[in-house]
Design a protein around this motif. Structure first.
Motif, short mmCIF file in Angstrom:
data_model
loop_
_atom_site.label_atom_id
_atom_site.label_comp_id
_atom_site.label_asym_id
_atom_site.label_seq_id
_atom_site.Cartn_x
_atom_site.Cartn_y
_atom_site.Cartn_z
N THR A 1 -51.04 26.87 -16.07
CA THR A 1 -50.94 27.43 -14.71
C THR A 1 -51.98 28.52 -14.49
O THR A 1 -52.66 28.54 -13.46
N ASN B 1 -32.90 29.77 -15.49
CA ASN B 1 -32.14 30.12 -14.30
C ASN B 1 -30.99 31.06 -14.69
O ASN B 1 -30.31 30.83 -15.69
N LEU C 1 -28.07 31.38 -13.66
CA LEU C 1 -26.75 30.74 -13.77
C LEU C 1 -26.56 30.11 -15.15
O LEU C 1 -25.57 30.37 -15.84
N VAL D 1 -30.64 19.47 -19.67
CA VAL D 1 -31.97 18.87 -19.70
C VAL D 1 -32.94 19.70 -18.88
O VAL D 1 -32.53 20.55 -18.08
N GLY D 2 -34.22 19.46 -19.09
CA GLY D 2 -35.24 20.10 -18.26
C GLY D 2 -35.52 21.54 -18.66
O GLY D 2 -35.28 21.95 -19.80
N ASP D 3 -36.01 22.30 -17.71
CA ASP D 3 -36.46 23.67 -17.98
C ASP D 3 -35.35 24.56 -18.54
O ASP D 3 -35.64 25.54 -19.21
N ALA E 1 -41.49 23.54 -21.21
CA ALA E 1 -40.86 23.30 -19.91
C ALA E 1 -41.86 22.59 -19.01
O ALA E 1 -42.58 23.21 -18.23
N THR E 2 -41.92 21.27 -19.15
CA THR E 2 -42.83 20.50 -18.31
C THR E 2 -42.10 19.32 -17.68
O THR E 2 -41.00 18.94 -18.13
N GLY E 3 -42.75 18.73 -16.70
CA GLY E 3 -42.16 17.62 -15.97
C GLY E 3 -41.87 16.42 -16.86
O GLY E 3 -40.79 15.83 -16.79
N GLN E 4 -42.84 16.07 -17.71
CA GLN E 4 -42.63 14.86 -18.52
C GLN E 4 -41.49 15.03 -19.51
O GLN E 4 -40.79 14.07 -19.84
N ALA F 1 -38.78 16.98 -18.91
CA ALA F 1 -37.56 16.94 -18.10
C ALA F 1 -37.18 15.49 -17.76
O ALA F 1 -36.01 15.10 -17.88
C1 LIG Z 1 -46.87 26.38 -11.02
C2 LIG Z 1 -46.29 25.27 -11.88
C3 LIG Z 1 -47.08 24.20 -12.22
C4 LIG Z 1 -46.57 23.20 -13.02
N1 LIG Z 1 -47.38 22.15 -13.36
C5 LIG Z 1 -46.88 21.16 -14.13
C6 LIG Z 1 -47.68 20.05 -14.46
O1 LIG Z 1 -48.84 19.95 -14.08
N2 LIG Z 1 -47.15 19.10 -15.26
C7 LIG Z 1 -45.86 19.17 -15.71
O2 LIG Z 1 -45.41 18.26 -16.42
N3 LIG Z 1 -45.06 20.20 -15.38
C8 LIG Z 1 -45.54 21.21 -14.61
N4 LIG Z 1 -44.74 22.25 -14.28
C9 LIG Z 1 -43.38 22.31 -14.83
C10 LIG Z 1 -42.43 21.39 -14.07
O3 LIG Z 1 -42.49 21.69 -12.68
C11 LIG Z 1 -41.02 21.63 -14.59
O4 LIG Z 1 -40.99 21.54 -16.00
C12 LIG Z 1 -40.04 20.61 -14.04
O5 LIG Z 1 -40.00 20.69 -12.62
C13 LIG Z 1 -38.64 20.88 -14.61
O6 LIG Z 1 -37.69 20.06 -13.98
P1 LIG Z 1 -36.20 20.56 -13.83
O7 LIG Z 1 -35.50 19.47 -13.14
O8 LIG Z 1 -35.69 21.03 -15.14
O9 LIG Z 1 -36.27 21.87 -12.93
P2 LIG Z 1 -36.76 22.02 -11.42
O10 LIG Z 1 -37.81 21.04 -11.08
O11 LIG Z 1 -37.06 23.48 -11.26
O12 LIG Z 1 -35.47 21.63 -10.57
C14 LIG Z 1 -34.33 22.46 -10.54
C15 LIG Z 1 -33.73 22.35 -9.15
O13 LIG Z 1 -32.46 22.98 -9.17
C16 LIG Z 1 -32.31 23.76 -8.00
N5 LIG Z 1 -31.33 24.83 -8.30
C17 LIG Z 1 -31.54 26.01 -8.92
N6 LIG Z 1 -30.40 26.72 -9.00
C18 LIG Z 1 -29.44 25.96 -8.44
C19 LIG Z 1 -28.05 26.13 -8.22
N7 LIG Z 1 -27.41 27.23 -8.60
N8 LIG Z 1 -27.39 25.14 -7.60
C20 LIG Z 1 -28.04 24.02 -7.20
N9 LIG Z 1 -29.34 23.80 -7.39
C21 LIG Z 1 -30.03 24.75 -7.99
C22 LIG Z 1 -33.71 24.30 -7.74
O14 LIG Z 1 -33.85 24.70 -6.40
C23 LIG Z 1 -34.55 23.07 -8.08
O15 LIG Z 1 -34.72 22.22 -6.98
C24 LIG Z 1 -45.23 23.27 -13.48
C25 LIG Z 1 -44.43 24.35 -13.11
C26 LIG Z 1 -44.95 25.34 -12.32
C27 LIG Z 1 -44.06 26.50 -11.93
#
Ligand SMILES: Cc1cc2nc3c(=O)[nH]c(=O)nc-3n(C[C@H](O)[C@H](O)[C@H](O)COP(=O)(O)OP(=O)(O)OC[C@H]3O[C@@H](n4cnc5c(N)ncnc54)[C@H](O)[C@@H]3O)c2cc1C
Length: 217
Positions: A18, A116, A118, A149-151, A166-169, A171
């Motif tokens: 980033t 997060n 929570l 799972v995920g972040d 903590a990346t998209g792939q 998660a």
């Molecule tokens: C600037 C940036 C660039 C990135 N670039 C890349 C990249 O190029 N490649 C890559 O693989 N990864 C990248 N990532 C990381 C990637 O975005 C995350 O690892 C991925 O989105 C994690 O998925 P997730 O479902 O765990 O969390 P998230 O995608 O964060 O989804 C969590 C969701 O839960 C919701 N939420 C939170 N709290 C609550 C609650 N109490 N109740 C209900 N909903 C809630 C949030 O609003 C959100 O929509 C990047 C991250 C950032 C910040």
């Protein structure tokens, strides 16, 4: 003159993907758009972009070849990269790295995320970033019906002994593994341990270009 230094120095703290992508895009926006297309009357050499990293190299954990390519490109863009430099204090008009002070009004934090609040508040075992530790099936230990799972989860990759980033792939693959294991459980079948497959990665450095590494172990 002093005020220019403070206003025209942009510091990005954290040289992960980033941070690297941000300084690259910032450079291109300033030098290739703002200053070219009738932007403010500022000398190019008055602007400074600084990327600061606590580790001894940029992009910790990323393939060496990708790092070398990126370092070269950042050098060509005159972006100052400071490594082995944990930021110790952030002030309104400067930041500090131990005894060294960098004057700047603009400080952008890209040095990592926390879980997060929570999930961090739940009564499960966490890693240093507040992420919930999970077993090989992505289950929370002692809570077989709870998966993370995920972040917000911390899965130790048996291949490296380190938690997955903590990346998209990560998660997406974790989520797919959990869905399958829930279905196996419903059908009375044995669950399968999660195995992460690195699909490769890319780090962009502006001008629609990136350094990439294809799938590897
Ligand atoms: C600037 C940036 C660039 C990135 N670039 C890349 C990249 O190029 N490649 C890559 O693989 N990864 C990248 N990532 C990381 C990637 O975005 C995350 O690892 C991925 O989105 C994690 O998925 P997730 O479902 O765990 O969390 P998230 O995608 O964060 O989804 C969590 C969701 O839960 C919701 N939420 C939170 N709290 C609550 C609650 N109490 N109740 C209900 N909903 C809630 C949030 O609003 C959100 O929509 C990047 C991250 C950032 C910040």
């Amino acid at each position: 003159m002093k005020i220019c230094l403070y206003l025209l120095t942009f510091a990005v703290i954290g040289a992960g993907a980033t941070g690297v992508e941000l300084v690259s895009e910032m450079h291109d926006f300033i030098y290739r758009i703002l200053l070219v297309h009738g932007g403010p009357q500022i000398r190019r050499d008055e602007i400074k972009i600084v990327l600061i990293e606590a580790a001894n190299r940029i992009l910790p954990g990323v393939d060496e070849n990708v790092v070398r390519t990126i370092e070269k490109k950042l050098g060509q863009k005159n972006i100052e990269v400071i490594t082995s430099a944990p930021v110790t204090k952030v002030n309104k008009d400067s930041l500090e790295i131990g005894d060294r002070q960098i004057p700047t009004y603009t400080k952008i934090w890209t040095a990592g995320i926390k879980a997060n609040p929570l999930s961090a508040s739940l009564p499960f075992e966490k890693d240093g970033a507040g992420r919930i530790k999970v077993n090989q099936y992505m289950q929370v230990p002692n809570y077989p019906n709870v998966y993370a799972v995920g972040d917000n989860s911390s899965f130790e990759n048996p291949t490296t002994g380190k938690p997955l980033p903590a990346t998209g792939q990560v998660a997406i693959q974790e989520a797919q593994a959990v869905v399958k294991n829930i279905l196996y459980t419903i059908k009375g079948k044995e669950k399968r341990p999660f195995k992460f497959m690195q699909l490769g990665f890319a780090v962009t450095y502006g001008e629609r270009t990136a350094a990439a590494r294809h799938k590897y172990e």
